[in-house]
Design a protein around this motif. Structure first.
Motif, PDB file in Angstrom:
ATOM      1  N   LYS A   1      51.972  45.710  60.285  1.00  0.00           N
ATOM      2  CA  LYS A   1      51.377  45.184  58.927  1.00  0.00           C
ATOM      3  C   LYS A   1      52.224  45.599  57.572  1.00  0.00           C
ATOM      4  N   GLU A   2      52.559  47.005  57.608  1.00  0.00           N
ATOM      5  CA  GLU A   2      53.373  47.436  56.449  1.00  0.00           C
ATOM      6  C   GLU A   2      54.565  46.296  56.139  1.00  0.00           C
ATOM      7  N   ASP A   3      55.168  46.193  57.443  1.00  0.00           N
ATOM      8  CA  ASP A   3      56.567  45.417  57.517  1.00  0.00           C
ATOM      9  C   ASP A   3      56.274  43.966  56.934  1.00  0.00           C
ATOM     10  N   ILE A   4      55.365  43.287  57.246  1.00  0.00           N
ATOM     11  CA  ILE A   4      54.763  41.980  56.833  1.00  0.00           C
ATOM     12  C   ILE A   4      54.450  42.078  55.543  1.00  0.00           C
ATOM     13  N   ASP A   5      53.714  43.136  54.887  1.00  0.00           N
ATOM     14  CA  ASP A   5      53.153  43.084  53.579  1.00  0.00           C
ATOM     15  C   ASP A   5      54.357  43.260  52.427  1.00  0.00           C
ATOM     16  N   VAL A   6      55.377  44.005  53.057  1.00  0.00           N
ATOM     17  CA  VAL A   6      56.279  44.180  52.017  1.00  0.00           C
ATOM     18  C   VAL A   6      57.176  43.029  51.702  1.00  0.00           C
ATOM     19  N   VAL A   7      57.235  41.855  52.810  1.00  0.00           N
ATOM     20  CA  VAL A   7      57.907  40.702  52.459  1.00  0.00           C
ATOM     21  C   VAL A   7      57.206  39.938  51.633  1.00  0.00           C
ATOM     22  N   PHE A   8      55.829  39.850  51.560  1.00  0.00           N
ATOM     23  CA  PHE A   8      55.003  39.263  50.406  1.00  0.00           C
ATOM     24  C   PHE A   8      55.358  39.939  49.316  1.00  0.00           C
TER      25      PHE A   8
ATOM     26  N   ALA B   1      57.534  33.719  50.295  1.00  0.00           N
ATOM     27  CA  ALA B   1      56.951  33.842  51.525  1.00  0.00           C
ATOM     28  C   ALA B   1      55.351  33.223  51.316  1.00  0.00           C
ATOM     29  N   ARG B   2      55.155  32.268  52.114  1.00  0.00           N
ATOM     30  CA  ARG B   2      53.621  31.543  51.799  1.00  0.00           C
ATOM     31  C   ARG B   2      52.690  31.999  52.615  1.00  0.00           C
ATOM     32  N   SER B   3      52.959  32.512  54.191  1.00  0.00           N
ATOM     33  CA  SER B   3      52.028  32.608  54.968  1.00  0.00           C
ATOM     34  C   SER B   3      52.237  33.755  56.053  1.00  0.00           C
ATOM     35  N   TYR B   4      51.293  34.554  56.606  1.00  0.00           N
ATOM     36  CA  TYR B   4      51.618  35.279  57.352  1.00  0.00           C
ATOM     37  C   TYR B   4      52.399  34.555  58.704  1.00  0.00           C
TER      38      TYR B   4
END
Length: 223
Positions: free
Chosen positions: A6-13, A19-22
């Motif tokens: 989740k950290e890896d995904i959150d840092v993209v946002f 970035a628009r959606s998970y």
């Protein structure tokens, strides 16, 4: 593990305004896929299952265009933006909250053994096409400008630009997080060129004055 993913995904946002959606990030961001592939490869590398580790890293390279050796040690919240051509060597050590852009190389300088790749501290940004080579350290909160070639240690809270890379201290201000406006970094080559232009202009003025004095002398006029 789920917290790390989740950290890896959150840092993209946090870092990428596109970035628009998970779902979009999870399915289409090659930098994220490369990091996840490396985490799996590194797990097998630590178990000394080197062939499986290299096989996973090569499969990840084939699909993402990003080559990360399974032996590299990568911290949390690494962000690889437009990562095609990124290369991270075997003995690299990357801290937390680091940002790498397209074409970055964290490589060695020869056939030496042991620690032969760079160490990046926390909150480091390496811009497009930069090369950081050898067993050197880039201190925390530092930035490496686009196209730079860094061959020597970089102190913390610094900016490096040019070939070879030169350190430019930014008024002693500490950079707490990566700044995406890396196109605004100082350019020491341009500064040198501007300084030479000023000297040439001054010499031209002096030459014009000497010519005028010579002409007045020939005409018998007072200088």
């Amino acid at each position: 593990m789920w917290k790390l993913l989740k950290e890896d995904i959150d840092v993209v946002f946090e870092q990428d305004p596109a970035a628009r959606s998970y779902l979009e990030v999870v399915l289409t961001y090659s930098g994220l896929h490369a990091i996840w592939g490396h985490r799996l490869a590194h797990f097998f590398f630590k178990k000394k299952l080197f062939f499986i580790a290299r096989a996973i890293s090569q499969i990840s390279r084939f699909f993402t265009g990003i080559e990360i050796h399974p032996g590299a040690v990568i911290g949390r919240r690494l962000f690889i933006d437009h990562g095609m051509g990124v290369v991270i060597g075997e003995t690299c050590e990357i801290g937390d909250d680091v940002t790498l852009y397209q074409g970055v190389t964290l490589g060695g300088t020869g056939k030496e053994r042991g620690k032969r790749h760079p160490t990046l501290g926390d909150h480091v940004l390496v811009a497009t096409g930069a090369k950081v080579l050898g067993s050197i350290t880039v201190g925390e909160n530092s930035k490496v400008g686009a196209g730079s070639v860094v061959l020597k240690d970089v102190p913390p809270n610094s900016t490096v630009v040019g070939i070879p890379g030169k350190v430019v201290i930014q008024d002693g201000v500490k950079v707490r997080k990566p700044d995406l406006n890396h196109q605004n970094m100082p350019d020491p080559v341009m500064d040198k060129c501007e300084g030479m232009e000023m000297k040439i202009a001054a010499l031209q003025r002096e030459l014009d004055q000497l010519k005028q004095a010579e002409e007045r002398q020939k005409e018998g006029k007072p200088l």
